[in-house]
Design an enzyme around this catalytic site. Structure first.
Site, PDB file in Angstrom:
ATOM      1  N   SER A  14       1.008  -1.369   0.238  1.00 31.19           N
ATOM      2  CA  SER A  14       0.197  -0.132  -0.180  1.00 31.19           C
ATOM      3  C   SER A  14       0.954   0.741  -0.024  1.00 31.19           C
ATOM      4  CB  SER A  14      -0.938  -0.318   0.915  1.00 31.19           C
ATOM      5  OG  SER A  14      -1.089   1.201   1.551  1.00 31.19           O
TER       6      SER A  14
HETATM    7  N1  LIG Z   1      -5.918   9.050   1.002  1.00 32.14           N
HETATM    8  C1  LIG Z   1      -6.036   7.743   1.896  1.00 32.14           C
HETATM    9  C2  LIG Z   1      -6.173   6.661   1.384  1.00 32.14           C
HETATM   10  C3  LIG Z   1      -6.215   4.925   1.299  1.00 32.14           C
HETATM   11  C4  LIG Z   1      -6.248   3.687   1.022  1.00 32.14           C
HETATM   12  O1  LIG Z   1      -7.044   4.151   0.004  1.00 32.14           O
HETATM   13  N2  LIG Z   1      -5.271   2.709   1.816  1.00 32.14           N
HETATM   14  C5  LIG Z   1      -6.156   1.733   0.701  1.00 32.14           C
HETATM   15  C6  LIG Z   1      -4.858   0.775   0.884  1.00 32.14           C
HETATM   16  S1  LIG Z   1      -3.531   1.597  -0.578  1.00 32.14           S
HETATM   17  C7  LIG Z   1      -7.153   0.619   1.652  1.00 32.14           C
HETATM   18  O2  LIG Z   1      -6.446   0.612   2.236  1.00 32.14           O
HETATM   19  N3  LIG Z   1      -7.915   0.130   0.770  1.00 32.14           N
HETATM   20  C8  LIG Z   1      -8.714  -0.781   1.745  1.00 32.14           C
HETATM   21  C9  LIG Z   1     -10.664  -0.448   1.555  1.00 32.14           C
HETATM   22  O3  LIG Z   1     -10.229   0.545   1.099  1.00 32.14           O
HETATM   23  O4  LIG Z   1     -11.397  -1.314   2.277  1.00 32.14           O
HETATM   24  C10 LIG Z   1      -4.714   7.430   2.973  1.00 32.14           C
HETATM   25  O5  LIG Z   1      -3.862   8.248   2.127  1.00 32.14           O
HETATM   26  O6  LIG Z   1      -4.579   6.949   3.898  1.00 32.14           O
END
Ligand SMILES: N[C@@H](CCC(=O)N[C@@H](CS)C(=O)NCC(=O)O)C(=O)O
Length: 221
Positions: A14
């Protein structure tokens, strides 16, 4: 001196979670990595939803203070624990430019990266021409940010460099964009990797970016 340990909820593939861990390492903070395996769906576990109802990583627990979103996290950590204001300037105009770059990553670069790579990672489909065009446009904007300056938000390295490098390194690892054609981006990328090597750039960021690129390429086959 900080004596307690900060929990960081993290997964190596991530980009935003790598960005937060890289800043923790840059600040030399004691930390405890809690792996949340996104492909296995661990972000939906009730214990994690208590930490972040939005079910995204990274998140931190700093002695009971819980925060999520990488941009909010790196700004908080730099303000709270930075030895001076170099990583997050207090001058309102310099800070505004840092914020603009953070919001650029949050609302423009990272979503365009996700639109480009997501369908391949999740379904094996090739990226669309439209998403390729949009991500190339984002890269051109970064190249323009760097026209007359060495770092993403000005003359010095700031938290904005941490945010953008986590996305850029992952885009580079896809093998779909020749970053050397964005000369300012390419030179900054080498400069930033070098500057960040003293606090574990390769281990914290590059390994995960490369692994993401490998996962992407294997799905395309
Ligand atoms: N704007 C957020 C984006 C975080 C994000 O989208 N993380 C993804 C992994 S890259 C995640 O946790 N996805 C899991 C989900 O949405 O269920 C940040 O910068 O922390």
């Amino acid at each position: 001196m900080v004596n307690h340990t900060i929990d960081i909820y993290y997964f190596p593939l991530s980009p935003p979670s790598r960005c937060a861990l890289l800043l923790i390492r840059a600040l030399g903070l004691k930390h405890n990595i809690k792996i949340i395996n996104i492909p296995a769906g661990e972000q939906m576990a009730p214990e994690f939803l208590k930490i972040n109802p939005l079910h995204t990583i990274p998140a931190i627990n700093d002695d009971g203070f819980i925060l999520y979103d990488s941009h909010a996290i790196i700004k908080y950590l730099a303000n709270q624990y930075g030895k001076d204001d170099s990583l997050c300037p207090k001058d309102p105009k310099k800070e505004a430019i840092v914020n603009q770059r953070l919001f650029f990553d949050a609302t423009y670069l990272f979503p365009r990266f996700a639109d480009f790579a997501g369908p391949t990672i999740f379904t094996g489909r090739s990226p669309s021409d439209e998403s390729r065009k949009k991500l190339a446009e984002a890269l051109q904007h970064i190249d323009n940010f760097l026209k007359n300056q060495q770092w993403i938000a000005g003359a010095n390295m700031t938290i904005a460099d941490f945010s953008i490098i986590s996305s850029i390194s992952t885009i580079d690892a896809l093998g779909e964009f020749d970053l050397t054609t964005y000369g300012n981006v390419w030179q900054w990328y080498q400069r930033a990797k070098d500057a960040m090597s003293s606090f574990g750039y390769d281990e914290v960021n590059q390994t995960g970016a490369t692994a993401f690129g490998e996962a992407f390429k294997s799905k395309l086959k």
